[in-house]
Design a protein around this motif. Structure first.
Motif, mmCIF file in Angstrom:
data_model
loop_
_atom_site.group_PDB
_atom_site.id
_atom_site.type_symbol
_atom_site.label_atom_id
_atom_site.label_comp_id
_atom_site.label_asym_id
_atom_site.label_seq_id
_atom_site.Cartn_x
_atom_site.Cartn_y
_atom_site.Cartn_z
ATOM 1 N N ILE D 326 -7.725 -3.237 4.703
ATOM 2 C CA ILE D 326 -7.701 -2.041 5.548
ATOM 3 C C ILE D 326 -6.261 -1.714 5.939
ATOM 4 C CG2 ILE D 326 -8.407 -1.114 7.782
ATOM 5 C CD1 ILE D 326 -10.982 -2.776 7.462
ATOM 6 N N THR D 327 -5.527 -2.769 6.357
ATOM 7 C CA THR D 327 -4.125 -2.544 6.729
ATOM 8 C C THR D 327 -3.369 -1.897 5.575
ATOM 9 O OG1 THR D 327 -4.320 -4.623 7.917
ATOM 10 C CG2 THR D 327 -2.124 -3.672 7.738
ATOM 11 N N VAL D 328 -3.533 -2.498 4.415
ATOM 12 C CA VAL D 328 -2.768 -2.023 3.268
ATOM 13 C C VAL D 328 -3.182 -0.611 2.897
ATOM 14 C CG1 VAL D 328 -2.490 -2.359 0.807
ATOM 15 C CG2 VAL D 328 -2.221 -4.286 2.351
ATOM 16 N N LEU D 329 -4.483 -0.330 2.938
ATOM 17 C CA LEU D 329 -4.943 1.000 2.550
ATOM 18 C C LEU D 329 -4.388 2.064 3.474
ATOM 19 C CD1 LEU D 329 -8.654 0.475 1.478
ATOM 20 C CD2 LEU D 329 -6.681 0.988 0.049
ATOM 21 N N ILE D 330 -4.246 1.718 4.739
ATOM 22 C CA ILE D 330 -3.692 2.692 5.681
ATOM 23 C C ILE D 330 -2.290 3.083 5.243
ATOM 24 C CG2 ILE D 330 -2.889 3.000 8.054
ATOM 25 C CD1 ILE D 330 -5.328 1.375 8.939
ATOM 26 N N PHE D 331 -1.526 2.073 4.828
ATOM 27 C CA PHE D 331 -0.165 2.374 4.399
ATOM 28 C C PHE D 331 -0.147 3.085 3.049
ATOM 29 C CE2 PHE D 331 0.816 -1.115 7.401
ATOM 30 C CZ PHE D 331 1.699 -0.409 8.207
ATOM 31 N N VAL D 332 -0.981 2.629 2.150
ATOM 32 C CA VAL D 332 -0.979 3.219 0.820
ATOM 33 C C VAL D 332 -1.415 4.680 0.886
ATOM 34 C CG1 VAL D 332 -2.202 3.200 -1.377
ATOM 35 C CG2 VAL D 332 -1.298 1.086 -0.444
ATOM 36 N N GLY D 335 1.483 6.455 2.226
ATOM 37 C CA GLY D 335 2.663 6.442 1.358
ATOM 38 C C GLY D 335 2.472 7.238 0.090
ATOM 39 N N LEU D 336 1.287 7.220 -0.475
ATOM 40 C CA LEU D 336 1.070 7.895 -1.746
ATOM 41 C C LEU D 336 0.378 9.238 -1.553
ATOM 42 C CD1 LEU D 336 -0.005 4.912 -4.002
ATOM 43 C CD2 LEU D 336 2.270 5.834 -3.613
ATOM 44 N N GLY D 337 0.152 9.632 -0.333
ATOM 45 C CA GLY D 337 -0.475 10.920 -0.082
ATOM 46 C C GLY D 337 -1.905 10.992 -0.580
ATOM 47 N N LEU D 338 -2.659 9.939 -0.317
ATOM 48 C CA LEU D 338 -4.024 9.877 -0.839
ATOM 49 C C LEU D 338 -5.058 10.189 0.233
ATOM 50 C CD1 LEU D 338 -3.659 6.656 -2.980
ATOM 51 C CD2 LEU D 338 -3.682 9.003 -3.779
ATOM 52 N N GLN D 339 -4.606 10.949 1.248
ATOM 53 C CA GLN D 339 -5.502 11.190 2.377
ATOM 54 C C GLN D 339 -6.842 11.763 1.954
ATOM 55 O OE1 GLN D 339 -2.306 11.719 2.382
ATOM 56 N NE2 GLN D 339 -1.392 11.423 4.399
ATOM 57 N N ASP D 340 -6.862 12.490 0.855
ATOM 58 C CA ASP D 340 -8.114 13.128 0.479
ATOM 59 C C ASP D 340 -8.993 12.251 -0.393
ATOM 60 O OD1 ASP D 340 -7.816 15.536 1.840
ATOM 61 O OD2 ASP D 340 -6.248 16.083 0.397
ATOM 62 N N TYR D 341 -8.456 11.149 -0.836
ATOM 63 C CA TYR D 341 -9.262 10.248 -1.669
ATOM 64 C C TYR D 341 -9.703 9.045 -0.870
ATOM 65 C CZ TYR D 341 -7.316 13.254 -5.131
ATOM 66 O OH TYR D 341 -6.967 14.370 -5.829
ATOM 67 N N ILE D 342 -8.775 8.513 -0.084
ATOM 68 C CA ILE D 342 -9.142 7.410 0.802
ATOM 69 C C ILE D 342 -9.331 8.031 2.178
ATOM 70 C CG2 ILE D 342 -8.410 5.206 1.727
ATOM 71 C CD1 ILE D 342 -6.638 4.951 -0.772
ATOM 72 N N THR D 343 -10.568 8.190 2.548
ATOM 73 C CA THR D 343 -10.854 8.985 3.741
ATOM 74 C C THR D 343 -11.331 8.098 4.869
ATOM 75 O OG1 THR D 343 -13.132 9.266 3.138
ATOM 76 C CG2 THR D 343 -11.570 10.879 2.277
ATOM 77 N N LYS D 344 -11.524 8.725 5.993
ATOM 78 C CA LYS D 344 -12.010 7.957 7.140
ATOM 79 C C LYS D 344 -13.375 7.358 6.869
ATOM 80 C CE LYS D 344 -9.148 10.125 10.426
ATOM 81 N NZ LYS D 344 -8.972 10.986 11.590
ATOM 82 N N PHE D 345 -14.076 8.015 6.020
ATOM 83 C CA PHE D 345 -15.379 7.469 5.633
ATOM 84 C C PHE D 345 -15.215 6.055 5.065
ATOM 85 C CE2 PHE D 345 -18.334 6.789 2.089
ATOM 86 C CZ PHE D 345 -19.517 6.807 2.785
ATOM 87 N N HIS D 346 -14.187 5.896 4.240
ATOM 88 C CA HIS D 346 -13.951 4.574 3.674
ATOM 89 C C HIS D 346 -13.642 3.562 4.760
ATOM 90 C CE1 HIS D 346 -13.007 7.000 -0.018
ATOM 91 N NE2 HIS D 346 -13.861 6.100 -0.483
ATOM 92 N N PHE D 347 -12.816 3.979 5.705
ATOM 93 C CA PHE D 347 -12.468 3.039 6.781
ATOM 94 C C PHE D 347 -13.684 2.701 7.619
ATOM 95 C CE2 PHE D 347 -8.367 4.838 5.635
ATOM 96 C CZ PHE D 347 -7.661 3.674 5.436
ATOM 97 N N ASP D 348 -14.525 3.694 7.758
ATOM 98 C CA ASP D 348 -15.770 3.469 8.492
ATOM 99 C C ASP D 348 -16.586 2.372 7.809
ATOM 100 O OD1 ASP D 348 -17.722 4.170 10.452
ATOM 101 O OD2 ASP D 348 -18.887 4.993 8.767
ATOM 102 N N ARG D 349 -16.737 2.510 6.508
ATOM 103 C CA ARG D 349 -17.539 1.521 5.776
ATOM 104 C C ARG D 349 -16.868 0.155 5.773
ATOM 105 N NH1 ARG D 349 -22.013 4.199 3.425
ATOM 106 N NH2 ARG D 349 -22.299 5.610 5.158
ATOM 107 N N LEU D 350 -15.574 0.164 5.504
ATOM 108 C CA LEU D 350 -14.854 -1.122 5.487
ATOM 109 C C LEU D 350 -14.916 -1.774 6.863
ATOM 110 C CD1 LEU D 350 -11.747 -0.254 3.315
ATOM 111 C CD2 LEU D 350 -13.609 -1.795 2.728
ATOM 112 N N GLY D 351 -14.852 -0.943 7.892
ATOM 113 C CA GLY D 351 -14.953 -1.470 9.249
ATOM 114 C C GLY D 351 -16.283 -2.167 9.477
ATOM 115 N N LEU D 352 -17.341 -1.570 8.928
ATOM 116 C CA LEU D 352 -18.653 -2.209 9.079
ATOM 117 C C LEU D 352 -18.674 -3.555 8.359
ATOM 118 C CD1 LEU D 352 -21.184 0.727 8.731
ATOM 119 C CD2 LEU D 352 -20.727 -0.689 10.730
ATOM 120 N N ILE D 353 -18.118 -3.572 7.165
ATOM 121 C CA ILE D 353 -18.063 -4.849 6.432
ATOM 122 C C ILE D 353 -17.286 -5.871 7.248
ATOM 123 C CG2 ILE D 353 -17.149 -5.981 4.386
ATOM 124 C CD1 ILE D 353 -17.693 -3.519 2.805
ATOM 125 N N LEU D 354 -16.164 -5.415 7.791
ATOM 126 C CA LEU D 354 -15.319 -6.309 8.573
ATOM 127 C C LEU D 354 -16.097 -6.881 9.754
ATOM 128 C CD1 LEU D 354 -12.422 -7.322 8.678
ATOM 129 C CD2 LEU D 354 -11.874 -5.449 10.206
#
Lengths: 187, 742, 212, 536
Positions: D326-332, D335-354
């Motif tokens: 999660i930490t790394v994805l936030i930076f990536v 850094g790579l301008g992937l806001q539209d591909y790696i979305t909050k939805f992903h963080f939501d799901r990863l957060g649940l896994i965490l």
């Protein structure tokens, strides 16, 4: 390898699906058709499975080889040079951790080797052709069967919306991209 | 020009050639033999290199005089072991003895004579022996009567030459042999007391091995006192078998001797003698005294008010009763008056009280004897005699008064070893010529010497020793060089003889020997003549051929009698051991703690501080290494909020030192313990600037009129500084519980 | 202790390293307080490699630097060791010591080194070997003379020098040897016996005659 | 009924014409479409609101047309390839700083090699210190990637697609970093080859009884597998890069593409190989951290000798791995301008896994601690006492707070899971806690043993601190450096995902995790797709 080769550029998966079905009904075997796409489409859409691969063989070889290496190292070497260490027999069950890991290692490496072999080394009649970089769409390469008229296939493909490209374009590209993909003359 | 090609280099090169040859050969044979030569599968321990040559010699790491075996190979000594046949060591050797190799191969040894031109602040410059000896010879001839020799420990053969040298110089001096280690042995006081009670002014022989119940009164006999290896063997004998003998230790600080005792009694320091009186009284009361005791001895104890005195000393009377019963009922009781008793101003009385206790239970001639005489009787005298404190102080006073022109420091390091209050620095400044003979740079030589004539270590020179206290077998131990000299040094005897030759006159007359070897050889012959004259008929060497005798004397490590020869003790009962004399108290509110200073088990008074092995070997009780420390009672630690490693300021009338604390379970309140040994400034890389010189704290109080120093009567105050030092020690936790499963 | 240093070419490490607990003592006398002030009772526990039959240090070494010899010794093969320190972690007695730095033998101190014993470099584990070089010497001697090694013919340096004779060394396989008899006596016990490492060293219970 | 805006799938188009990348400039109308919902898009939670709206039917999910898909493809290619080809000053500065950080590791290591391992703070009995702690930590972090990506692949979780590449790269990089530590910690690293099994002059093989040899083999296997697991699906993307670059890049990518043309055969083989890898890599990952735990559990040491260690370590590895991901994805993402591909939805799901993993981890941790405590073994007791109340209590309590309480009391909340700053703080804290947990295991158990005389303590020395800290720089450096060389989003997988999504919606292909849905689109699927209707 005999017979003419037709290059067709088709936009969109639906178009390809149509063209594939058309060709298949015309009696062109799936083996004579090569389809180059930038993403994988389900085979059901693309004229069926083309499972001509020896990858499982490589994987199995890796499995067996890794197992053998693991057994040799964890049993063989210990028997070759038995040194006594406290509270362990010369061959004790825990050494089979090594067997497991090496089996997997063999499997993984050989699968990759198989993959490279199939992609680069194995002889494949239709693999010598490269897609020019600036072609937008999917490329269909058809090797015309000896008993068919090339024009018919061309016409059929054109009917399905394919753009037939002159073979010269491809050859030029082939030379230019030599170092990248192809070393071999098309036979 | 021919390149210099030493033997070692030649060996190295030929070794290389041989290796190359092997490789070349194996190249032809495929999987060749070079792997087989020393395959890594075989551990290096499977290989042994060459054959050892063993030489006998005499240990000079302390005055006890153990016979040793030196294991050598290729002209290098690589291990010291006890000489299994030698009466004292019997194959054993203590840690200090083991470390003799590091005296021999000490990296800080002086490599040759050194002189400094003018001021004592100038650096030393290398000179040659001719010039150095010329200075010595001239000094000897020009300063008759104004020469002094100092040493902490002078081997018998050296002492004899040194004494003759002073005799030739005139002026009625004898070599001054004294330092705190020697004072802590308490030889002189023990001898005097033996004269009083055992009828001969001689060191008694404590046969611990023959005893079955031993009470040690402040005797660290397993550590540093008199002849520790011999006593340790005796202790092992005592403990052996089904009838395991008992040991009770009476001392204010739990030494490692007391730690292995069955019981430890800790009366206030200086009142151990009173414990002897209490035990004697109990023995009397219970009618347990030996049948053959001199009748008058009872009177010494009958006046003691045992129970009250025990309470006053803070001891459990019932326990004392049990101890007394066990002691008196045992077949072979022995009470040992240790060197620690000599630390207090009541020392003579205390030692007498303990010896009298022996009379009461019938120890004389069962477990308590006198040292046997030297094999050649008086022929080899003078042997080493320890000076008294007063003699030493007098020498320093003479020096201060400018009455000493030449001070020969034959051994030791007076600047470090003598208490600061004695004023060695001041005295040395008044001496025009100070020659130091130590093989090492020392604080004294660095600061005060004009000339350094480094002597051999004992493993490079000849000598002999007649141990005192010896065993029941009279002995003359052989000392011989076991390796060629490592540096350009000479044996002290050779230096003295050469100096005497150059000085001529009386010197040459009294010191006629050509060199050390001739001198030793002649001394052995003297002894042999004394033996063949019929005084002693049996012995370890049975030959009349002087050549053969000398050879065998070297081969076996000395001559010793094969029959026990114990001079009978004829008890003399003193009229009284006055109780008043025993009460020692110098309460001083400003300095609430008595300082118990003790010789370091490994570093002694500090002479071994330049040996890494001994610095790194832990003190057994505290496990501290490489450091000085002050031991305090846990109660005091709590009161002052101190924990181990905290640095405190220890102040006496004489000096003030900052030193880390060790919270010690084995020391009584009111006492603080400090080992000697550290605090050198110029004694080589292993000793310099390490710890503090605890000896400097001592106040110069004398023991009655005996002329000895009451080295245990100094009082100190302790003050927290707030600093902390991670005191280097082996134990890692202050956890004191036992490991599980033991 | 010093005998051990002399016999086995153990380097001294100095005050600072000891403060960091990096001494190289192959044998150490552990001093335990059975009871504390005001009635302190001390127990001295000489601790050296126990030469366990089921040595936990041995199987964990990845390079066979810690192995069993045919006569039951627990060997440390210096030239194989590359310093994982795993064996030391797994030693319940913590008797293995590690060369954190290269030991220094400044001239001419190198002359004192025992030629039979390897001088260890940096990064190598070492420990008590029961003076294996002495055992090997005795065995070669005995073999040359066509006999077995005799009782008492070989002793480690510590046993040899100990003035109080607190240590006994001998062949446990020979039931008549003093060591075997002592090890079989009622007083004998193994240190941390519950870990069941089957040490070769037995300790004898003290027979204290404490009087209150 | 409103229509789900295309930007919910459509990548934000954020640049000018991209000639040289083989792309058409995006027409103005297109750009308009992209910006149409810009405000909405940057509103926190807008995306998920839309997803929810789709779920409850208030918004209609109309599949994108072929043209839209083509534009989405091109925009994605553009973003990813541009990040691979454009080098800015900021990037160079960052890379230089991180590179120097990474270099300091080797500096400190060289110093240690020449001065002796003693410059580290380890001692007797704490023979293992920061190095082994770091080793366990990084091997643990490495579990994120492969395990997460493999498990999500096996379960056919569609939202994995933009994440897998980054996660797998993380595995490889942290393994590279972690595998350094066994070397760094060796007393004589120049003899490392002693451990490699080959018939050598010493006539000696390594000791396969030793857990360290297991380690070596397991890490080798894992490193190989995860490298191939990362590389294999990257091959088509390499080919894309080859086709869209020129000069030296084209040649390099050409080599890396291994002759990829995209033929059906090749796709088939790729799928097959990936299937094998995906299945095989999960047990490998589990075995690796089990073996790492056995380095400890196989010993006789109290605090280490525990049967629960293998699963405890594995779950701990996943825990810190997911957090690190999660930490790394936030930076990536940034850094790579992937806001539209790696979305909050992903963080939501990863957060649940965490959250789930943290609870499992706590369970294991509790079981371990409880049994140690209850067992009454004096050394265990002493250890627990030392950890909970003694000198190590600050570390222990920090760990408990950030690894147990913090995730439990925050990750239940959707708002937290979707807040990137919150997730950043939480995941960094979790990894600090996990580092401490390893420290407490490695060092914290070694300071006590059966013989109180030999208890110890541990103070890390400067080289250890530098090396342990520099690994973070090194890890980041690898990431930053390789982000310029490798496609950090799996292009073909994302594209495939869009198509599959569309076809599933249209019922053309069956979803592999969910039953085929009724076509919900307004327009029926093109009739041409039905084979029987294809004209002759």
């Amino acid at each position: 390898m005999s017979g003419e080769v037709i290059f067709a550029v088709i936009e969109g998966p639906e178009g390809i699906a149509r063209a594939m079905r058309r060709l298949s009904r015309m009696g062109v075997s799936r083996k004579r058709i090569e389809l180059l796409t930038d993403i994988p489409y389900p085979p059901s859409l693309m004229g069926g499975e083309t499972s001509d691969t020896r990858l499982p063989l490589f994987t199995s070889l890796g499995l067996v080889g890794g197992l053998a290496l693991g057994l040799f190292l964890s049993v063989g070497t210990l028997l070759l040079y038995p040194l006594i260490v406290g509270s362990q027999a010369v061959i004790s069950p825990p050494v089979f951790v090594i067997v497991y890991e090496l089996t997997i290692l063999g499997l993984v490496i050989m699968t990759f080797v198989g993959f490279v072999y199939e992609n680069r080394i194995r002889k494949d009649p239709l693999r010598d052709w490269v897609i020019p970089a600036d072609i937008d769409g999917h490329v269909l390469i058809v090797q015309v069967p000896p008993d068919m008229v090339e024009g018919r296939i061309r016409a059929a493909l054109s009917e399905e919306g394919a753009r037939i490209l002159p073979i010269e374009d491809f050859e030029a590209e082939r030379l230019e991209g030599e170092a990248l993909v192809i070393e071999r003359e098309p036979s | 020009m021919m390149p210099k090609f030493t033997r070692r280099e030649f060996l190295k090169k030929s070794g290389l050639l041989a290796a190359a040859g092997t490789l070349a050969l194996s190249g032809c044979g495929g999987r060749g033999n070079e792997e087989r030569l020393v395959p890594f599968l075989r551990t290096p321990e499977e290989q042994v290199a060459g054959t050892f040559t063993y030489y006998t010699s005499l240990c000079q790491m302390c005055p006890a005089g153990c016979g040793i075996l030196v294991r050598t190979m290729n002209g290098r000594a690589n291990k010291l072991e006890g000489n299994p046949q030698h009466p004292i060591s019997q194959g054993r050797l203590c840690a200090r003895g083991q470390a003799g190799l590091q005296a021999l191969y000490n990296p800080d040894r002086l490599q040759g004579p050194e002189v400094r031109a003018n001021q004592r602040t100038d650096p030393f410059e290398r000179t040659n022996w001719d010039e150095g000896l010329a200075v010595l010879g001239q000094a000897l001839s020009e300063s008759p009567g104004r020469i002094a020799i100092y040493g902490g420990h002078l081997p018998d053969h050296v002492y004899r030459v040194a004494a003759r040298l002073l005799e030739a110089a005139g002026g009625n001096r004898r070599p001054t042999v004294w330092n705190l280690y020697r004072a802590a042995e308490g030889r002189n006081l023990l001898q005097q007391a033996a004269g009083d009670i055992l009828g001969a002014e001689r060191l008694p022989l404590f046969d611990i091995g023959a005893a079955s119940a031993v009470i040690s009164f402040n005797a660290a006999f397993l550590e540093t006192w008199l002849s520790p290896v011999q006593y340790s063997r005796g202790f092992a004998e005592l403990r052996k078998g089904a009838n395991r003998g008992s040991l009770v230790a009476v001392e204010p600080r739990l030494s490692s001797t007391a730690a292995v005792a069955d019981d430890w009694l800790s009366p206030p320091g200086g009142r151990e003698g009173e414990v002897a009186l209490i035990i004697g009284k109990i023995v009397l009361d219970e009618r347990l005294g030996a049948g053959d005791r001199p009748a008058s001895v009872d009177a010494l104890f009958s006046q003691v008010e045992a129970r009250g005195l025990a309470e006053e000393l803070g001891l459990d009377f019932e326990k004392l009763v049990r101890i007394a019963r066990r002691f008196a009922r045992s077949e072979a009781p022995l009470a040992i008056p240790g060197g620690g008793l000599s630390a207090f101003d009541n020392a003579p009385a205390a030692i007498r009280a303990v010896l009298a206790l022996n009379l009461l239970v019938g120890a004389p001639n069962r477990t308590l004897f006198l040292s046997p005489p030297a094999p050649a009787g008086g022929e080899l005298d003078p042997r080493e005699e320890v000076s008294s404190y007063v003699e030493t102080a007098a020498l320093l006073e003479d020096m201060k008064a400018g009455e000493v022109d030449v001070l020969l420091v034959a051994d030791g390091d007076p600047y470090h070893d003598l208490p600061e209050a004695m004023g060695f620095a001041e005295a040395a400044d008044q001496v025009p010529l100070l020659i130091d003979f130590s093989p090492f740079p020392t604080d004294t030589s660095e600061l005060f010497a004009d000339l350094r004539l480094p002597q051999h270590t004992y493993l490079e020179s000849w000598g002999f020793g007649v141990p005192e206290p010896g065993t029941a077998l009279s002995t003359m131990t052989a000392q011989q060089p076991v390796v060629p000299p490592v540096f350009d040094t000479r044996s002290l005897v050779d230096i003295f003889l050469a100096g005497a030759r150059l000085a001529g006159g009386t010197y040459a007359e009294l010191l006629p020997w050509e060199d050390e070897f001739t001198y030793v050889r002649q001394s052995v012959e003297t002894m042999q003549q004394a033996l063949t004259a019929g005084r002693i008929q049996t012995g370890s060497i049975l030959t009349n051929d002087p050549e053969k005798f000398f050879l065998e004397w070297r081969q076996f490590g000395g001559w010793w009698s094969t029959q026990e020869d114990r001079p009978e003790v004829t008890p003399v009962v003193p009229s009284e051991v006055a109780l008043e004399q025993l009460v020692t108290a110098r309460p001083e509110e400003a300095r609430p703690h008595r300082l118990q200073i003790y010789p370091h088990l490994l570093l002694a008074e500090g002479r071994h501080a330049n040996k890494a092995w001994l610095q790194e070997a832990p003190d057994p009780m505290t496990t501290v290494v490489w450091q000085s420390w002050v031991e305090i009672n846990p109660g005091l630690a709590e009161e002052l909020e101190l924990k181990t490693g905290d640095i405190v300021r220890v102040a006496s009338q004489s000096a003030e030192l900052e030193v880390p604390v060790y919270v010690f379970q084995g020391i009584a309140p009111g006492v603080v313990g400090m080992p000697m040994g550290q605090g050198h400034v110029a004694y080589g890389r292993y000793a310099n600037d390490r710890g503090v010189n605890t000896v400097d704290l001592l106040e110069l109080l004398e023991v009655g009129d005996t002329g000895e120093l009451a080295w245990g009567s100094t009082r100190v105050s302790i003050e927290k500084t707030g600093d902390h030092d991670n005191l280097a020690r082996l134990e890692r936790s202050d956890a004191t519980e036992l490991p599980t499963g033991i | 202790m010093v005998a051990c240093y002399a016999e086995n070419n153990i380097a001294t490490v100095g005050e600072e390293q000891i403060q960091k607990d990096r001494g190289l003592h192959w044998i150490r006398i552990e001093r335990y307080w059975k009871t504390e002030w005001p009635k302190p009772r001390v127990l001295f526990l000489p601790l050296l490699c126990q030469h366990c039959d089921r040595a936990p240090c041995e199987p964990v070494c990845p390079v066979f630097a810690s192995v069993h010899s045919d006569d039951g010794l627990n060997l440390q093969v210096y030239n194989r060791c590359f310093g994982t320190r795993y064996c030391a972690n797994n030693c319940p007695y913590k008797v293995r010591v590690f060369n954190w730095f290269k030991g220094e033998f400044p001239e001419p101190m190198n002359a004192q080194l025992n030629p039979d014993v390897t001088v260890r470099g940096v990064g190598i584990m070492e420990k008590c070997t029961f003076c294996v070089q002495r055992i090997r010497r005795a065995r070669q001697q005995a073999r040359a003379e066509g006999r077995d090694v005799l009782e008492g013919e070989v002793v480690p340096a510590c046993v040899q020098t100990c003035p109080t004779g607190a240590l006994t060394f001998g062949d446990l396989n020979d039931p008549d040897s003093l060591a075997a008899r002592l090890a079989a006596s009622d007083r004998a016990y193994h240190l941390l016996g519950f870990i069941d490492t089957e040490p070769s060293i037995s300790y004898l219970k003290g027979l204290g005659a404490e009087s209150g | 009924m409103a229509r789900l805006p295309n930007w919910a799938r459509l990548p934000r188009y954020s640049g000018g014409p991209t000639r040289g990348l083989g792309q058409e400039a995006v027409p103005e109308a297109e750009r308009q479409l992209a910006y149409e919902h810009q405000d909405e898009r940057h509103e926190p939670g807008a995306y998920s609101t839309l997803q929810d709206a789709v779920a409850d039917g208030t918004i209609e999910d109309v599949p994108p047309t072929e043209e839209e898909l083509a534009r989405m493809d091109a925009a994605l290619d553009g973003i990813v390839l541009r990040s691979m080809t454009r080098v800015g000053a900021g990037y160079l500065l960052l890379a230089a700083v991180l590179g120097m950080g990474a270099a300091s590791l080797f500096g400190a290591w060289l110093y240690q090699i020449f001065a002796g391992i003693g410059v580290a703070g380890i001692n007797r009995p704490v023979f293992w210190g920061f190095y082994i702690t770091s080793f366990v930590f990084w091997i643990g972090v490495s579990h994120s990637g492969t395990l997460i990506s493999a498990i999500l692949r096996v379960l056919n979780v569609e939202w994995r697609r933009p994440l897998t590449r980054g996660a797998e790269a993380m595995t490889l990089f942290s393994l590279m970093v972690g595998a350094l530590f066994p070397l760094i910690h060796l007393g004589r690293v120049w003899k490392f080859y002693f451990m490699i099994p080959y018939p050598n002059v010493r006539e000696l093989w390594p000791n396969f009884h030793s857990a360290l040899v297991w380690d070596l083999v397991a890490i080798l296997t894992y490193m190989t597998s995860s490298a191939l697991f990362l590389f294999m699906p990257m091959i088509p993307d390499m080919a894309t890069a080859r086709d869209r670059t020129t000069g030296i890049r084209r040649r390099i990518y050409g080599v890396l593409a291994l002759g990829w043309r995209g033929s059906q055969q090749q796709w088939h083989r790729l799928h097959l190989a990936m299937k094998v890898y995906t299945i095989v890599i999960i047990p490998v990952a589990v075995s690796v951290h089990s073996i790492v735990s056995w380095d400890f559990a196989m010993t006789t040491n109290e605090g280490w000798h525990s049967t629960i260690f293998a699963p405890y370590f594995v779950i701990g590895a996943i825990y810190s791995g997911v957090a690190a991901l999660i930490t790394v994805l936030i930076f990536v993402r940034r850094g790579l301008g992937l806001q539209d591909y790696i979305t909050k939805f992903h963080f939501d799901r990863l957060g649940l896994i965490l959250l789930a993993v943290s609870v499992i981890w706590f369970y294991m941790f509790f079981a371990q601690t409880l049994t140690n405590w209850y067992g009454g073994n004096p050394v265990d007791r002493e250890l627990e006492h030392l950890h909970i109340f003694g000198a190590m209590a600050p570390l222990w309590w920090f760990m408990v707070v950030v690894n147990v309480l913090l995730p439990f009391f925050t990750l239940w909340f959707k708002r937290v899971r979707r807040s990137l700053p919150a997730m950043l703080v939480i995941t960094i804290l979790i990894n600090m806690g996990m580092w401490i947990e390893r420290f407490l295991i490695v060092v914290g158990s070694n300071v006590r043993n059966h013989l109180p005389f030999d208890w110890g303590d541990y103070t890390p020395a400067l080289p250890e601190i530098i090396i342990a800290a520099a690994t973070f720089a090194m890890f980041a450096f690898l990431y930053v450096a390789l982000s310029k060389a490798l496609p950090f989003v799996s292009l073909w997988e994302v594209k495939e995902g869009w198509r599959l999504d569309k076809w599933r919606t249209q019922g053309i292909v069956e979803g592999e995790t969910e039953p085929a849905q009724e076509p919900r689109g307004a327009s029926p699927p093109p009739s041409e797709n039905r084979p029987e209707e294809v004209p002759a």
